[in-house]
Structures are given as structure tokens and as C-alpha cells.
Design a protein around this motif. Structure first.
Motif, PDB file in Angstrom:
ATOM      1  N   THR A  26       0.797  -1.231   0.000  1.00  0.00           N
ATOM      2  CA  THR A  26       0.000   0.000   0.000  1.00  0.00           C
ATOM      3  C   THR A  26       0.828   1.278   0.000  1.00  0.00           C
ATOM      4  O   THR A  26       0.311   2.350  -0.279  1.00  0.00           O
ATOM      5  CB  THR A  26      -0.925   0.061   1.234  1.00  0.00           C
ATOM      6  OG1 THR A  26      -0.123   0.199   2.414  1.00  0.00           O
ATOM      7  CG2 THR A  26      -1.804  -1.169   1.328  1.00  0.00           C
ATOM      8  N   ARG A  68      -1.058  -8.248  -3.581  1.00  0.00           N
ATOM      9  CA  ARG A  68      -2.519  -8.100  -3.618  1.00  0.00           C
ATOM     10  C   ARG A  68      -3.185  -9.412  -4.038  1.00  0.00           C
ATOM     11  O   ARG A  68      -4.242  -9.775  -3.515  1.00  0.00           O
ATOM     12  CB  ARG A  68      -2.936  -6.974  -4.541  1.00  0.00           C
ATOM     13  CG  ARG A  68      -2.648  -5.598  -3.965  1.00  0.00           C
ATOM     14  CD  ARG A  68      -3.236  -4.468  -4.814  1.00  0.00           C
ATOM     15  NE  ARG A  68      -2.886  -3.182  -4.248  1.00  0.00           N
ATOM     16  CZ  ARG A  68      -3.509  -2.612  -3.224  1.00  0.00           C
ATOM     17  NH1 ARG A  68      -4.521  -3.220  -2.657  1.00  0.00           N
ATOM     18  NH2 ARG A  68      -3.120  -1.437  -2.767  1.00  0.00           N
ATOM     19  N   ILE A  75      -4.792  -6.865   2.239  1.00  0.00           N
ATOM     20  CA  ILE A  75      -4.426  -5.604   1.601  1.00  0.00           C
ATOM     21  C   ILE A  75      -5.639  -4.678   1.494  1.00  0.00           C
ATOM     22  O   ILE A  75      -5.499  -3.457   1.470  1.00  0.00           O
ATOM     23  CB  ILE A  75      -3.814  -5.854   0.200  1.00  0.00           C
ATOM     24  CG1 ILE A  75      -2.625  -6.803   0.276  1.00  0.00           C
ATOM     25  CG2 ILE A  75      -3.396  -4.542  -0.454  1.00  0.00           C
ATOM     26  CD1 ILE A  75      -1.558  -6.449   1.275  1.00  0.00           C
TER      27      ILE A  75
END
Length: 127
Positions: A26, A68, A75
Motif C-alpha cells: 500500500t 494483492r 491488503i
């Protein structure tokens, strides 16, 4: 855990703290190991454990889709505003019952990381 590659060789998967995985996927620093986690996880996933600081953003961008795909629910968790390591610890602790403290991460498949000489990459960045 291991994965068999196209050539028949196997690659061991490693356990990483969920804060490390969230941080690289992220771009929000919640890892309790700070930048060391980014070096460690990106180095493992790319197979390049000698990444230079200026290479980390590109390596993280290369790792993000795989992280991801491997841990979509983790996530997708909403990260609250975090301004201290105590807040990061509290955020992560709230996730441990759901995901555990560590998750298994597989390295990037061959060809997913572009190996660029760090000096050449630095010179390119400087223009």
C-alpha cells in the motif's frame, strides 16, 4: 511451502509480518521494522537482496500486484490515520485474530522484476 517453477526447480516461500506486507503493498508505513521491512520483503520477492534505496519504489511497485493477489483481504483492510508506531502496533494487533501475525509470501515469478544496474538506474533518474 515451496512452488515449482517452469523449469522444474522449486522456490521456498517465506513468512513475513503482516505489517511488512501491508507496507509494501500500500505504500503506507505500518511495519514495525520500518524501512528494513521494505528492503527485506522487496529483496526476497525480486530475488535481489542488494537493492539500493533509490530502487525500492520500483521494486515495491513490481511486488504490489503479487502481494494483492496473494493476500487480497489483508491488503483491502482500511488503514486508519497513523502517526506513531504505537498506533501502527494497535492497528496491526487488531488484525492478528483474523490473519495471524505472519503470512506466507511467494517470490515474484521469473520475468516480473526488471533487473537494472543500480548506477545506471540512478543516472537515468537524475536525467
Amino acid at each position: 511451502m515451496t512452488t515449482e517453477n517452469e523449469g522444474g526447480s522449486t522456490t521456498a516461500h517465506r513468512q513475513f509480518h503482516i505489517g511488512d506486507v501491508i507496507t509494501v503493498a500500500t505504500g503506507t508505513l505500518v511495519s514495525l521494522r520500518h524501512i528494513e521491512a521494505v528492503y527485506d520483503l522487496c529483496g526476497y520477492m525480486t530475488g535481489n537482496d542488494a537493492l539500493f534505496t533509490h530502487q525500492l519504489p520500483r521494486a515495491a511497485r513490481e511486488c504490489e500486484p503479487a502481494l494483492r493477489a496473494q493476500h487480497p483481504a489483508l491488503i483491502a483492510e482500511t488503514i486508519p490515520p497513523i502517526s506513531t508506531m504505537e498506533e501502527a502496533s494497535e492497528f496491526l494487533a487488531a488484525l492478528y485474530p483474523k490473519y495471524g501475525e505472519y503470512v506466507t509470501v511467494a517470490p515474484l515469478p521469473p520475468g516480473e522484476h526488471e533487473l537494472i544496474d543500480p548506477i545506471v538506474e540512478m543516472l537515468d533518474a537524475l536525467g
